[in-house]
Structure formats: structure tokens, C-alpha cells
Design an enzyme around this catalytic site. Structure first.
Site, mmCIF file in Angstrom:
data_model
loop_
_atom_site.group_PDB
_atom_site.id
_atom_site.type_symbol
_atom_site.label_atom_id
_atom_site.label_comp_id
_atom_site.label_asym_id
_atom_site.label_seq_id
_atom_site.Cartn_x
_atom_site.Cartn_y
_atom_site.Cartn_z
ATOM 1 N N THR A 100 0.881 -1.172 0.000
ATOM 2 C CA THR A 100 0.000 0.000 0.000
ATOM 3 C C THR A 100 0.913 1.215 0.000
ATOM 4 O OG1 THR A 100 -1.767 -1.151 1.144
ATOM 5 C CG2 THR A 100 -1.786 1.249 1.257
ATOM 6 N N LYS A 175 -7.222 1.463 -2.883
ATOM 7 C CA LYS A 175 -6.807 1.005 -1.545
ATOM 8 C C LYS A 175 -6.970 2.131 -0.524
ATOM 9 C CE LYS A 175 -5.223 -1.561 1.732
ATOM 10 N NZ LYS A 175 -3.994 -2.325 1.842
ATOM 11 N N LYS A 243 0.672 5.018 8.404
ATOM 12 C CA LYS A 243 1.304 5.398 7.129
ATOM 13 C C LYS A 243 0.248 5.527 6.028
ATOM 14 C CE LYS A 243 2.511 2.048 4.603
ATOM 15 N NZ LYS A 243 1.961 1.190 3.515
#
Length: 292
Positions: A100, A175, A243
Site C-alpha cells: 500500500t 486502496k 502510514k
């Protein structure tokens, strides 16, 4: 198996990568692996995967390379630059980044790869450690359709729902939408359990009732039982989720949109990480309310 792809490289055999690599190998591909800590890959090597000391060595050998690493900075270092995968991959090779990462970085990688006759796809996943173990991941891809079709049999070894969402970066944007939906939902799951606990209810009974109704979600079904059991071991690390939320907030900022629910979730997760739980699973958000 796609006829032109026989040797597949896999970089990053962590919590999820390890299971994913095993599933690909079971599909009849010759697996070549690299990870930062060789000792963590010993079982895979014993199982027949071929070890490389450097990513560029692996790149020279393989028809397709899958990467599943931690941060966009890791992705950038791995793909771009003199020692990067793009500089050393075979012409016509397929590079599939399942980390990701940043949609903007995915686009940069795609353009750089294309200029060298290499096919790059961003294909992040959802489903956590359970999805990886069961080869039931949701895979969201971005890139050229012909490249997606060529590597589809490999992706099929790891996932159930596999969709090409658009051009380069579209997988990462999808995502981000996934992570945004999860972030606020996790806050709701924790608050529901804390409320039920303080009302003196039996938590597993509450879970049984609400998870089959309109409140039902993957997080409620899969992670709430872990919260109740006090199991905060990682299926997906808090530090990695923070993150992801940062990438989503930055992308949202670039698009001129506000995401207050996501901003709140990140703030709460940061509080838990600062308390020493960054390496725990995302369900440890529960500890923001309950330290008992």
C-alpha cells in the site's frame, strides 16, 4: 500458468508476503525471493524457494516480480535508481507492487518502467493476514489492461476479488478508499465495545447480535473478537495503518477534499502508537479507551 511467465520473484516475505509467496509457488511457478532479514525466510528457502542476496540479482532472473514491503520510501528505493528493479529487470518483465503506497509514486514507477519496455502495475491488497493465508485477498490493480491480463493467473493464486480499477495509480487510490472506510469503522467498533462493556453487557453476546445486522463489517466480525480476547498481535501493523492514513490525507489534500473522520482516526491511532503499541495489530486501537 501464463506461458511467458515461469520465474516469479517475491520481495518482502513478512506477515502477509510469506503466505502470498507460498500460494504463488503452489501454482507451479519457480519462486525467487529476497527479504531484508534472510533468517526470516529460512522456512521458505527450505520449502524450495531460491534466495538472492540483492534485489537486482533477483530482477535479472525473473519474468515477473512481486513486491510487498513497508513504506513508500521502501518502494521508491526498491524500484528507482541505479540499483533499482527497473534498472535491472529483463525487458518485457512484469513488476507488481502490492505494497500500500502512494498513487503518485505508482505513476512515477509506471512511467519509468514503460520508458524501458517494462510493465508496472500497482496492485495493493485488502484482507490482512487471514486473507493472505486463505488466498482470499481483495486485489485492486492499476496499470495497462494487457499487463493485468498477463499476470492475472499469478494474482489469482493470492486473491478472490481481483479487479483492474484503471490506469497507473488507480489501484492505490482504490486502496486508499478501502483504508478510509476501515479507519472510521474501527473507531465505531471500539466505541461500541467500550459502551457495551460500561453498560455491563456480555461482549460476545453483543457481538453476536450486532455483527449480523446493519452494523456488520469485516472489522466487527474479524477484529472485535480479538479485542474482546485481549489479543492485539498484528494481522496488520498499527504503524503501517498510520502510514496509509497519511497517504490518504495527503492525496485528499491534493484533491482539495476534507476527510474529518479519517483525520480523527489517525489522531487516535497515533495516540496508541505513542503509548508503545505501534507494532501491534490495528485492533489495538481499543487500548485508546481501555487500558485495563
Amino acid at each position: 500458468m501464463h506461458t511467458s511467465i515461469s520465474k516469479v520473484g517475491f520481495i518482502g516475505t513478512g506477515v502477509m508476503g510469506r503466505s502470498m509467496a507460498e500460494h504463488v509457488m503452489k501454482g507451479g511457478y519457480e519462486l525467487h525471493i529476497y527479504t531484508r532479514t534472510k533468517s526470516k525466510a529460512e522456512e521458505l528457502i527450505e520449502g524450495g524457494m531460491r534466495w538472492h542476496d540483492h534485489p537486482e540479482e533477483l530482477a535479472r532472473e525473473c519474468d515477473a516480480i512481486i513486491t510487498m514491503v513497508g513504506y513508500p520510501s521502501d518502494v521508491e528505493e526498491l524500484y528507482l535508481g541505479e540499483r533499482g528493479l527497473i534498472a535491472h529487470a529483463k525487458p518485457g518483465a512484469y513488476l507488481i507492487d502490492m505494497t500500500t503506497s502512494s498513487p503518485a509514486l505508482a505513476l512515477r514507477i509506471y512511467k519509468e518502467a514503460k520508458s524501458r519496455g517494462i510493465h508496472a502495475l500497482d496492485a495493493p491488497v485488502s484482507g490482512g493476514d487471514v486473507g493472505a493465508r486463505n488466498a482470499a485477498l481483495s486485489i485492486m490493480a492499476g496499470g495497462d489492461e494487457h499487463a493485468f491480463e498477463a499476470v492475472y493467473p499469478i494474482l489469482e493464486r493470492m486473491g478472490g476479488q481481483i479487479l483492474l480499477q484503471g490506469g497507473a495509480g488507480a489501484g492505490q487510490h482504490t486502496k486508499m478508499a478501502n483504508q478510509i472506510a476501515i479507519a472510521s469503522n474501527m473507531v465505531g467498533v471500539c466505541e461500541a465495545l467500550i459502551y457495551a462493556k460500561h453498560a455491563g453487557l456480555r461482549l460476545d453476546g453483543v457481538l453476536q447480535s450486532i455483527s449480523t445486522g446493519a452494523a456488520g463489517s469485516w472489522s466487527l466480525s474479524q477484529l472485535a473478537p480479538r479485542m474482546i480476547a485481549g489479543n492485539f498481535e498484528p494481522g496488520f501493523y498499527i504503524k503501517h495503518f498510520i502510514k496509509d492514513m497519511g497517504i490518504a490525507l495527503q492525496s485528499a489534500d491534493e484533491m482539495g477534499i476534507e476527510l474529518p473522520g479519517l483525520a480523527l482516526a489517525r489522531e487516535l491511532y497515533q495516540r496508541v502508537a505513542d503509548a508503545g503499541f505501534a507494532d501491534k495489530g490495528t485492533q489495538a486501537l481499543y487500548l485508546a479507551w481501555d487500558q485495563g
